[in-house]
Design an enzyme around this catalytic site. Sequence first.
Site, PDB file in Angstrom:
ATOM      1  N   SER A 162      54.483  39.551  40.974  1.00  0.00           N
ATOM      2  CA  SER A 162      55.158  39.527  39.672  1.00  0.00           C
ATOM      3  C   SER A 162      56.627  39.850  39.919  1.00  0.00           C
ATOM      4  CB  SER A 162      54.553  40.598  38.760  1.00  0.00           C
ATOM      5  OG  SER A 162      55.422  40.936  37.704  1.00  0.00           O
ATOM      6  N   TYR A 175      51.294  49.119  36.850  1.00  0.00           N
ATOM      7  CA  TYR A 175      51.396  47.682  37.142  1.00  0.00           C
ATOM      8  C   TYR A 175      52.529  47.412  38.141  1.00  0.00           C
ATOM      9  CZ  TYR A 175      51.685  42.633  36.138  1.00  0.00           C
ATOM     10  OH  TYR A 175      51.706  41.257  36.231  1.00  0.00           O
TER      11      TYR A 175
HETATM   12  P1  NAD Z   1      44.914  36.590  32.490  1.00  0.00           P
HETATM   13  O1  NAD Z   1      44.518  37.855  31.842  1.00  0.00           O
HETATM   14  O2  NAD Z   1      44.676  35.314  31.776  1.00  0.00           O
HETATM   15  O3  NAD Z   1      44.246  36.464  33.923  1.00  0.00           O
HETATM   16  C1  NAD Z   1      43.836  37.532  34.718  1.00  0.00           C
HETATM   17  C2  NAD Z   1      42.479  37.184  35.281  1.00  0.00           C
HETATM   18  O4  NAD Z   1      42.044  38.199  36.186  1.00  0.00           O
HETATM   19  C3  NAD Z   1      41.421  37.072  34.179  1.00  0.00           C
HETATM   20  O5  NAD Z   1      40.700  35.883  34.332  1.00  0.00           O
HETATM   21  C4  NAD Z   1      40.537  38.291  34.408  1.00  0.00           C
HETATM   22  O6  NAD Z   1      39.196  38.082  34.030  1.00  0.00           O
HETATM   23  C5  NAD Z   1      40.681  38.447  35.913  1.00  0.00           C
HETATM   24  N1  NAD Z   1      40.286  39.777  36.372  1.00  0.00           N
HETATM   25  C6  NAD Z   1      40.664  40.981  35.858  1.00  0.00           C
HETATM   26  N2  NAD Z   1      40.053  41.969  36.511  1.00  0.00           N
HETATM   27  C7  NAD Z   1      39.282  41.389  37.468  1.00  0.00           C
HETATM   28  C8  NAD Z   1      38.417  41.876  38.478  1.00  0.00           C
HETATM   29  N3  NAD Z   1      38.211  43.189  38.630  1.00  0.00           N
HETATM   30  N4  NAD Z   1      37.795  40.989  39.290  1.00  0.00           N
HETATM   31  C9  NAD Z   1      37.992  39.656  39.142  1.00  0.00           C
HETATM   32  N5  NAD Z   1      38.790  39.139  38.198  1.00  0.00           N
HETATM   33  C10 NAD Z   1      39.432  39.998  37.370  1.00  0.00           C
HETATM   34  O7  NAD Z   1      46.460  36.753  32.816  1.00  0.00           O
HETATM   35  P2  NAD Z   1      47.403  35.926  33.802  1.00  0.00           P
HETATM   36  O8  NAD Z   1      48.753  36.043  33.228  1.00  0.00           O
HETATM   37  O9  NAD Z   1      46.853  34.587  34.092  1.00  0.00           O
HETATM   38  O10 NAD Z   1      47.356  36.843  35.099  1.00  0.00           O
HETATM   39  C11 NAD Z   1      47.032  36.318  36.396  1.00  0.00           C
HETATM   40  C12 NAD Z   1      47.862  37.029  37.449  1.00  0.00           C
HETATM   41  O11 NAD Z   1      49.246  36.707  37.249  1.00  0.00           O
HETATM   42  C13 NAD Z   1      47.778  38.562  37.410  1.00  0.00           C
HETATM   43  O12 NAD Z   1      47.733  39.054  38.733  1.00  0.00           O
HETATM   44  C14 NAD Z   1      49.071  38.956  36.734  1.00  0.00           C
HETATM   45  O13 NAD Z   1      49.495  40.246  37.092  1.00  0.00           O
HETATM   46  C15 NAD Z   1      49.995  37.883  37.269  1.00  0.00           C
HETATM   47  N6  NAD Z   1      51.231  37.713  36.486  1.00  0.00           N
HETATM   48  C16 NAD Z   1      51.211  37.230  35.216  1.00  0.00           C
HETATM   49  C17 NAD Z   1      52.405  37.078  34.537  1.00  0.00           C
HETATM   50  C18 NAD Z   1      52.468  36.539  33.133  1.00  0.00           C
HETATM   51  O14 NAD Z   1      53.562  36.586  32.541  1.00  0.00           O
HETATM   52  N7  NAD Z   1      51.406  36.002  32.573  1.00  0.00           N
HETATM   53  C19 NAD Z   1      53.604  37.417  35.146  1.00  0.00           C
HETATM   54  C20 NAD Z   1      53.580  37.919  36.432  1.00  0.00           C
HETATM   55  C21 NAD Z   1      52.389  38.058  37.106  1.00  0.00           C
END
Ligand code: NAD
Length: 277
Positions: A162, A175
Amino acid sequence: MINTDQKFKGQTVIVTGSSSGIGRACAVYFGQLGANVVVNYSANKDAAQEVLEEIKSGGGTGIIVKADVSREEEVQAMFSQTISTYGRLDILVSNAGLQQDSSFLEMTLQQWQKVIDVNLTGQFLCTREAARQFVAQQKAAEQQEESDHSELAIGKIILMSSVHDIIPWAGHVNYAASKGGIMMLMKSISQELAPHKIRVNSVSPGAIKTTINKEVWSDPEKYKDLLHLIPYKRIGTPQDVAKAVAWLASDDSDYVNGETLYIDGGMTLYPEFADNG
Ligand code: NAD
């Protein structure tokens, strides 16, 4: 996203946390590009099934596998199931992650621990298992003299970090600490695994429109504030990230190793300084 290029045909990819958001977009895109896709989920089986159906309706192949990435035995079982189904692994997209926000003063040990367990320990467990599998495959190929002696990587790992691996984030220290940890995890294992011809890189998204930050983009005022932080003046899409992940997993980036690719519309350019300071 329509793509008829089958550049990952015959390769197997695990995408953790791919029943939603960025992971889902990665899983679907790899399916379009010809890979065998392992759609990992921890709780929502119906959503994972939907992703698999989307992959199959686009002509791709895959399976769904339940595993909590913070639990060693479940991670190992996911890799075993992958190998028993497809015989090999080529790419890991270690994407699963979550937030449990709180002011630092109010943050409980449980909130701290949960985020570190999933976001950081989960990445350790999945990347270690992938690396072990890549090394075992390479040894087996050498013993059977099947190694093609290619100069290209034999395994590719992409960690989902991130912009908060470098931008401090008050109210989210668990985080930010987990993502900062991912950066040094990625660089250190990249240094260690490069001699095995395993490439390890991170992608660091800025604001991407998923459920994780729905509270921000669904509120017009908060969305307007968010755009002040993005020089490119739009929120990112999961597909923006999936395309970068696919590039890092492809031979087109074969000499890229130990890098973090920011996919953030310029959020890390400190836009507040554009007309100040
Ligand atoms: P999201 O909540 O849609 O996806 C996160 C996924 O991780 C979900 O499908 C959830 O079920 C899964 N998950 C959570 N705990 C888990 C576990 N213990 N075992 C297996 N799966 C698990 O949100 P997203 O934005 O798609 O996030 C995906 C990744 O991207 C994350 O690592 C997040 O930190 C990162 N990220 C997102 C953003 C953003 O702006 N959306 C920005 C930077 C980083």
